[in-house]
Design a protein around this motif. Structure first.
Motif, mmCIF file in Angstrom:
data_model
loop_
_atom_site.group_PDB
_atom_site.id
_atom_site.type_symbol
_atom_site.label_atom_id
_atom_site.label_comp_id
_atom_site.label_asym_id
_atom_site.label_seq_id
_atom_site.Cartn_x
_atom_site.Cartn_y
_atom_site.Cartn_z
ATOM 1 N N ALA A 156 1.059 -1.408 -0.163
ATOM 2 C CA ALA A 156 0.163 0.009 0.255
ATOM 3 C C ALA A 156 0.674 1.723 0.121
ATOM 4 N N VAL A 157 0.009 2.233 -0.398
ATOM 5 C CA VAL A 157 1.445 3.353 -1.095
ATOM 6 C C VAL A 157 0.920 4.457 -0.309
ATOM 7 N N MET A 158 0.708 5.780 0.683
ATOM 8 C CA MET A 158 0.926 6.423 1.991
ATOM 9 C C MET A 158 1.217 8.011 0.737
ATOM 10 N N ALA A 159 0.955 8.561 -0.115
ATOM 11 C CA ALA A 159 1.717 9.721 -0.802
ATOM 12 C C ALA A 159 0.886 10.845 -1.136
ATOM 13 N N LYS A 160 1.252 12.580 -1.164
ATOM 14 C CA LYS A 160 0.414 12.384 -1.198
ATOM 15 C C LYS A 160 0.843 13.009 -3.298
ATOM 16 N N PRO A 161 -0.602 13.257 -3.707
ATOM 17 C CA PRO A 161 -0.585 13.687 -5.362
ATOM 18 C C PRO A 161 1.163 14.461 -5.634
ATOM 19 N N GLY A 162 1.317 13.248 -6.620
ATOM 20 C CA GLY A 162 2.869 13.879 -7.223
ATOM 21 C C GLY A 162 4.752 13.451 -6.417
ATOM 22 N N VAL A 163 3.916 13.080 -5.134
ATOM 23 C CA VAL A 163 5.012 12.919 -4.559
ATOM 24 C C VAL A 163 5.990 11.646 -4.549
ATOM 25 N N THR A 164 7.042 11.402 -5.485
ATOM 26 C CA THR A 164 7.240 10.894 -5.955
ATOM 27 C C THR A 164 9.415 10.177 -4.810
ATOM 28 N N THR A 165 9.595 10.992 -4.315
ATOM 29 C CA THR A 165 10.053 10.683 -4.072
ATOM 30 C C THR A 165 10.957 12.080 -2.216
ATOM 31 N N PRO A 166 11.421 11.832 -1.426
ATOM 32 C CA PRO A 166 12.506 9.703 -0.869
ATOM 33 C C PRO A 166 10.957 9.415 -1.001
ATOM 34 N N VAL A 167 11.718 7.821 -0.912
ATOM 35 C CA VAL A 167 10.813 7.080 -0.741
ATOM 36 C C VAL A 167 11.193 5.998 0.559
ATOM 37 N N LEU A 168 9.592 5.430 1.879
ATOM 38 C CA LEU A 168 10.373 5.158 2.462
ATOM 39 C C LEU A 168 8.975 3.680 2.496
ATOM 40 N N ASP A 169 10.343 2.674 2.248
ATOM 41 C CA ASP A 169 9.610 1.523 2.894
ATOM 42 C C ASP A 169 9.796 0.968 3.901
ATOM 43 N N ILE A 170 8.411 0.656 4.092
ATOM 44 C CA ILE A 170 7.940 -0.030 5.497
ATOM 45 C C ILE A 170 7.774 -1.405 5.474
ATOM 46 N N VAL A 224 5.752 3.200 1.172
ATOM 47 C CA VAL A 224 5.255 1.696 0.864
ATOM 48 C C VAL A 224 5.439 1.101 2.371
ATOM 49 N N TYR A 225 4.406 0.443 2.250
ATOM 50 C CA TYR A 225 3.939 -0.987 3.427
ATOM 51 C C TYR A 225 4.252 -1.871 3.039
ATOM 52 N N HIS A 226 4.901 -2.740 3.223
ATOM 53 C CA HIS A 226 5.421 -4.260 2.876
ATOM 54 C C HIS A 226 4.661 -5.230 3.771
ATOM 55 N N PRO A 227 3.008 -5.377 4.213
ATOM 56 C CA PRO A 227 3.113 -6.657 4.879
ATOM 57 C C PRO A 227 3.754 -7.961 4.653
ATOM 58 N N LEU A 228 4.207 -8.593 5.279
ATOM 59 C CA LEU A 228 5.156 -9.513 5.571
ATOM 60 C C LEU A 228 5.172 -11.151 6.248
ATOM 61 N N THR A 229 5.437 -11.657 6.323
ATOM 62 C CA THR A 229 5.214 -13.135 6.813
ATOM 63 C C THR A 229 6.320 -13.276 7.078
ATOM 64 N N ILE A 230 7.107 -13.596 8.587
ATOM 65 C CA ILE A 230 9.207 -13.835 8.883
ATOM 66 C C ILE A 230 8.823 -15.019 9.438
ATOM 67 N N LEU A 251 16.487 -9.264 3.749
ATOM 68 C CA LEU A 251 15.800 -8.896 5.178
ATOM 69 C C LEU A 251 16.051 -9.898 6.219
ATOM 70 N N GLN A 252 16.318 -9.263 7.393
ATOM 71 C CA GLN A 252 17.407 -10.003 8.315
ATOM 72 C C GLN A 252 15.885 -10.284 8.978
ATOM 73 N N GLY A 253 15.106 -9.561 9.549
ATOM 74 C CA GLY A 253 13.397 -10.098 9.832
ATOM 75 C C GLY A 253 13.183 -8.418 10.201
ATOM 76 N N THR A 254 11.846 -8.121 10.805
ATOM 77 C CA THR A 254 11.668 -6.542 10.825
ATOM 78 C C THR A 254 10.798 -6.057 12.774
ATOM 79 N N PRO A 255 10.743 -5.081 12.433
ATOM 80 C CA PRO A 255 10.964 -3.888 11.462
ATOM 81 C C PRO A 255 11.590 -3.814 9.833
#
Length: 250
Positions: free
Chosen positions: A75-89, A121-127, A217-221
């Motif tokens: 899922a991507v959370m951003a205001k229109p036109g905002v492309t950077t910086p990118v925070l991946d969670i 950018v939210y990345h739900p995972l199963t570790i 990835l070694q773990g979360t978060p």
């Protein structure tokens, strides 16, 4: 008055004067010591206050930036036109440390996105590989995939962390997941059947495995800013995380 009497009187006055001077000197030393202690305590207290302010969580200031659910389960959370910086969670809904991160720094991340300072950018995972944590995670993350509306997705996402079960107990049961989704206003068609049948589980497992491998990835978060991992000493200090993201956008 005899000479002996006069000498005794002089000695008495001298002794009395010396005693007065001694007491005055004691009072001065005590005043100095008290002053030093007060200053030291003020400095220490100021340091603790500053540290507390630095680690203090923000409050979500207002409306959130738009959230868009992607076909890959992110899922991507951003205001229109905002492309950077990118925070991946990269996070697991069953991960206790991920819950702590959401509680401590989640509001800062949401505020920064709303301010137009970052694309999240939210990345739900199963570790997890052991039970019951693995099945708990799979049910929760798969249920998230059943939500297509962005604002409903983030509301459900936050509710999952709030309801996170113990690592030693079976949780995130499908009936509960459906109820929590309804509580936060999920209106996605077929949401209940999607959750109860775990329709999205296979897709989630596949994408989760691929993400873990591709991102090494070694773990979360794990938080990455423009592809670079942010140190844990930063991600759990809201003011430091805010500054790191702002600097990346300059």
């Amino acid at each position: 008055m005899s000479k002996a009497a006069r000498d005794a009187s002089v000695r008495a006055r001298i002794a009395a004067q010396r005693e007065t001077e001694r007491k005055q000197e004691q009072r001065k030393r005590l005043t100095t010591i008290i002053t030093v202690v007060v200053v030291v305590l003020a400095v220490i207290g100021g340091g603790w206050w500053y540290a507390a302010q630095q680690s203090k969580s923000e409050t979500v200031a207002g409306g959130l930036a738009p959230v868009t659910v992607q076909s890959d389960g992110t899922a991507v959370m951003a205001k229109p036109g905002v492309t950077t910086p990118v925070l991946d969670i990269f996070e697991d809904p069953q991960c206790p440390v991920c819950k702590q991160l959401e509680e401590i720094s989640g509001p800062t991340i949401k505020n920064l996105a709303a301010e137009g300072k970052v694309k999240v950018v939210y990345h739900p995972l199963t570790i997890f590989s052991q039970e019951p944590t693995r099945s708990n995670s799979l049910r929760a993350a798969s249920a998230l995939r059943c939500v297509s509306d962005g604002s409903q997705w983030i509301a459900f996402h936050d509710r999952l962390f709030k309801e996170q079960p113990s690592e030693t107990a079976e949780g995130f049961k499908t009936d509960d997941l459906v109820k929590w989704g309804n509580d936060v206003g999920v209106t996605a068609p077929g949401f209940e059947s999607c959750v109860k049948d775990q329709t999205q589980q296979a897709a989630h497992e596949q994408s989760s495995t691929k993400t873990l491998q591709d991102q090494k990835l070694q773990g979360t978060p794990t938080l990455k800013l423009n592809g670079t991992v942010i140190d844990n000493n930063t991600i759990f200090v809201p003011s430091a995380l805010r500054q790191e993201i702002i600097n990346a956008g300059k």
